[in-house]
Structure formats: structure tokens, C-alpha cells
Design a protein around this motif. Structure first.
Motif, short mmCIF file in Angstrom:
data_model
loop_
_atom_site.label_atom_id
_atom_site.label_comp_id
_atom_site.label_asym_id
_atom_site.label_seq_id
_atom_site.Cartn_x
_atom_site.Cartn_y
_atom_site.Cartn_z
N PHE A 65 1.35 -0.72 0.64
CA PHE A 65 0.06 -0.09 -0.20
C PHE A 65 0.56 1.05 0.64
O PHE A 65 1.44 1.53 0.63
CB PHE A 65 -0.90 0.03 1.18
CG PHE A 65 -1.11 1.68 1.99
CD1 PHE A 65 -1.21 2.35 2.08
CD2 PHE A 65 -2.73 1.66 0.40
CE1 PHE A 65 -1.56 3.80 3.06
CE2 PHE A 65 -2.94 3.04 0.51
CZ PHE A 65 -2.85 4.04 1.07
N SER A 72 -0.95 5.70 -5.64
CA SER A 72 -1.23 3.63 -5.86
C SER A 72 -0.32 3.61 -6.89
O SER A 72 -0.09 3.07 -7.26
CB SER A 72 -2.92 4.55 -6.46
OG SER A 72 -3.17 5.12 -7.71
N ALA A 99 2.91 2.31 -5.54
CA ALA A 99 2.25 0.99 -4.92
C ALA A 99 2.00 -0.39 -6.44
O ALA A 99 3.21 -1.26 -6.03
CB ALA A 99 1.09 0.92 -4.44
N ALA A 122 -1.14 -5.03 -4.86
CA ALA A 122 -1.25 -3.79 -4.60
C ALA A 122 -2.78 -3.38 -4.01
O ALA A 122 -3.70 -4.35 -4.71
CB ALA A 122 -1.29 -2.68 -6.48
N HIS A 123 -2.88 -2.93 -2.60
CA HIS A 123 -4.26 -2.15 -2.64
C HIS A 123 -3.95 -1.27 -2.28
O HIS A 123 -3.98 -0.52 -1.65
CB HIS A 123 -4.07 -3.06 -0.70
CG HIS A 123 -4.00 -4.70 -0.79
ND1 HIS A 123 -4.99 -5.75 -0.72
CD2 HIS A 123 -2.51 -5.25 -0.91
CE1 HIS A 123 -4.62 -6.74 -0.83
NE2 HIS A 123 -3.39 -6.59 -0.63
N ALA A 124 -5.79 -0.93 -2.07
CA ALA A 124 -6.03 0.66 -2.15
C ALA A 124 -6.22 0.87 -0.55
O ALA A 124 -5.97 2.52 -0.64
CB ALA A 124 -7.49 0.65 -2.52
N SER A 125 -5.95 0.67 0.04
CA SER A 125 -5.85 1.10 1.51
C SER A 125 -5.23 0.31 2.71
O SER A 125 -5.05 -1.44 2.48
CB SER A 125 -7.62 1.06 2.65
OG SER A 125 -7.69 -0.36 2.83
#
Ligand SMILES: NC(=O)C1=CN([C@@H]2O[C@H](COP(=O)(O)OP(=O)(O)OC[C@H]3O[C@@H](n4cnc5c(N)ncnc54)[C@H](O)[C@@H]3O)[C@@H](O)[C@H]2O)C=CC1
Ligand SMILES: O=C(O)[C@@H](O)C(=O)[C@H](O)[C@@H](O)CO
Length: 285
Positions: free
Chosen positions: A31, A35, A38, A49-52
Motif C-alpha cells: 500500500f 497508488s 504501490a 497492490a491495495h487501495a487502503s
């Protein structure tokens, strides 16, 4: 032991750290508030990859924080991690912040340990593992085992100290290097040459105590008695560093620092360093 590792911060260090654990076969999640960073890091590490923060750390067994070296930012990030994951070991890649200062705002400071990688993280073998006052020995042992299995050279410290070992050694050297340039004794290029042509090759094979043993402790007593009183004693960043940082001449990040740097200087350096370490490791002892 297979781990689920969340890397928070995918910049210079986080991207390399993600590659270390990806190559070691762990599930790696990345993260970053950026973004695109990431995504780049995840692609290079075979990670996701993560959004939070919450999504990245959900179910993770290890969280590795590599966000900017700002205490308040790290405190806020660690609070997010604690709220989203009650179990994982939380490791910070901080360069200098003592674990107890970092853990000050945590609900459970025993979860925090320092895992201090060196730039470039997936090339330099060393990782310092630094416990805080509340860190159980088992957590240090687990981090050392994880890092060792990933091919790193993990050096555990017995207790915390600001800057740990290597950055204290670097800071002492860099303080004197800048002192010599500010006194007009030598240019930055000349000081650098004394390291790359002299000290550096030796340090790739022997640390300070072995070098002193090789040189003779009687000689080193005389040398330190004579030189210590003359060393620079700056207690903060000297003008030649502060002025450049404040005007945005950050070195490889911007192309202008103490010496001119082009954009691919870090990549070329990393490749040369990897080749040097491989050659060293192939040498007879
Ligand atoms: N650059 C170096 O040579 C070394 C740095 N370190 C330490 O590693 C840490 C990271 O340093 P660098 O990678 O150089 O910094 P960097 O600035 O290259 O990367 C930091 C990343 O964190 C991201 N970020 C900012 N706020 C965030 C948040 N709230 N949550 C998640 N990500 C966030 C940024 O977008 C950036 O991509 C610092 O604590 C630094 O002291 C340690 C060893 C060497
Ligand atoms: O040299 C390294 O990679 C580490 O000791 C660091 O933490 C960084 O140098 C940092 O102190 C400044 O970039």
C-alpha cells in the motif's frame, strides 16, 4: 515459515523490501498513498497492490512500515495498522527513530520492532533488528529468522539507541567528512576517493574492530589519542548539508547535490554494488 507481509510505503525502500520478501516466496501486499507507486512496487515484487491500509493489513502476519521519516506520520500509520490488525508483528524501517518513541502512541508497544534495511534494500545484505523496551525476545528472533531465510544478514541489537549501529557509524563519518570540506582541507570528490580507494574495499571485508586488530591496538591507541581532540563536533546538520536540502538540491532525487547525479545513478550503483557483493562472497576466507 510462510508469512503474509504488508509493506506500507512503496518508495525507495518499500519497493526493495517488497522484492526481498516476494523473492523469498511470501505473500506480499503493498500500500502507498501514491497508488502508482504501490502498483509499480507490487509488479516488481510479484505482490498485490491495495487501495487502503486496512485492506493491505487484513490478515497479515507481518506489517512492514516504510513511510516517510516523520514521527507524526508514522504514529498515525501505526494507529491505522493496530485498528485494522490485532495480531501482526509491526516492523518499521525507520532510519533513526528509537522504537520507544515510535511505539509511544501504540495500544500495544510489544508488537513493534525495528527492521532497518539499507539502500538499496534488495541489494545490501544488512538489516538491523532493534527491539523497543516492550519488544519480546521472541519477536526479535522471529524477525531475524524471517530475514535470514530471505537471504539477508540480520544483526540484532541488544537494546535500542537512536540511529542504531550503522547510521551512528555513518553519521560520525559523514560529520567528519563535511567538517573537512568546510575547513577547506579537501573537496567532496577527494573525500569520497579516500573511501572508495582505501577505506571502502577494506570495510567490505573487515569491520572497525577487525581492522584495528590487523593494524595493531598500540598503533590505534596512539592514533586515537592524537586525532580525537581534533575531530569536528557538529551537533546538527552542517550548513553545507542544510543549505542544499533546504533549497531542494537533494542529490540523486533531483540531480543536484554535493556532486552532479543523473537520474539512473541509483540503478547503476545498485547493479555495481550487487556485482561487488557477489564477487566478495565468492572470495576464499
Ligand atoms: N532512503 C534511504 O536511503 C533509506 C531510508 N530509510 C527509511 O525508510 C523509510 C522510507 O524512506 P524512503 O523509502 O527513502 O522514502 P520515500 O519518500 O522514497 O518513500 C516513502 C513512501 O511512502 C509513501 N507514503 C507517504 N505517506 C504514506 C502513508 N501515510 N501511508 C503509506 N505510504 C505513505 C510515499 O508516497 C512514498 O512512496 C523512512 O523511515 C526512511 O528513514 C531506511 C534506510 C535507507
Ligand atoms: O544508508 C542507508 O541505507 C541507511 O543507513 C539509511 O537509513 C539511510 O542512509 C538514511 O539514513 C538516509 O538516506
Amino acid at each position: 515459515m510462510h508469512e503474509i507481509i504488508a509493506v506500507l510505503g512503496a518508495g525507495v525502500m518499500g519497493a526493495g523490501i517488497a522484492r526481498v520478501f516476494g523473492r523469498a516466496g511470501h505473500e506480499v501486499r503493498v500500500f502507498d498513498v501514491d497508488s502508482a507507486a504501490a502498483a509499480r512496487a507490487a509488479e516488481s515484487a510479484g505482490a498485490s497492490a491495495h487501495a487502503s491500509v486496512e485492506e493491505a493489513v487484513a490478515g497479515a502476519t507481518i506489517v512492514l512500515e516504510a513511510a516517510p521519516e516523520r514521527l507524526e506520520l508514522k504514529h498515525a500509520l501505526l494507529a491505522q495498522v493496530e485498528a485494522a490488525n490485532a495480531e501482526a508483528v509491526i516492523a518499521s524501517n525507520t532510519s533513526s527513530i528509537a522504537p520507544d518513541a515510535l511505539a509511544a502512541g501504540m495500544r500495544d508497544p510489544s508488537r513493534l520492532v525495528i527492521a532497518h534495511f539499507f539502500n538499496p534494500a534488495d541489494t545490501v545484505p544488512l538489516v538491523e533488528v532493534v527491539p523497543g523496551p516492550a519488544t519480546p525476545a521472541a519477536t526479535v528472533e522471529r524477525m531475524v529468522a524471517l530475514l535470514t531465510a530471505a537471504g539477508k544478514t540480520a544483526v540484532p541489537l541488544a537494546q535500542q539507541v537512536e540511529g542504531f549501529i550503522a547510521n551512528r557509524l555513518q553519521a560520525a563519518l559523514y560529520r567528519e567528512a563535511m567538517h573537512l570540506v568546510e575547513r577547506g582541507i579537501a573537496t567532496p570528490a577527494q573525500v569520497d576517493a579516500t573511501v572508495t580507494a582505501g577505506l571502502g574495499p577494506r570495510w567490505a571485508l573487515a569491520g572497525p574492530f577487525e581492522i584495528m586488530d590487523l593494524g595493531g591496538l598500540d598503533v590505534w591507541q596512539s592514533v586515537t589519542d592524537g586525532i580525537f581532540p581534533t575531530l569536528g563536533d557538529a551537533s546538527a546538520a552542517p550548513a553545507m548539508l542544510r543549505e542544499r536540502a533546504e533549497r531542494g538540491d537533494l542529490g540523486a532525487k533531483t540531480g543536484e547535490g554535493f556532486l552532479q547525479r543523473d537520474a539512473d545513478a541509483p540503478a547503476r550503483f545498485a547493479a555495481r554494488l550487487a556485482a561487488l557483493i557477489e564477487a566478495r562472497d565468492g572470495l576464499p576466507t
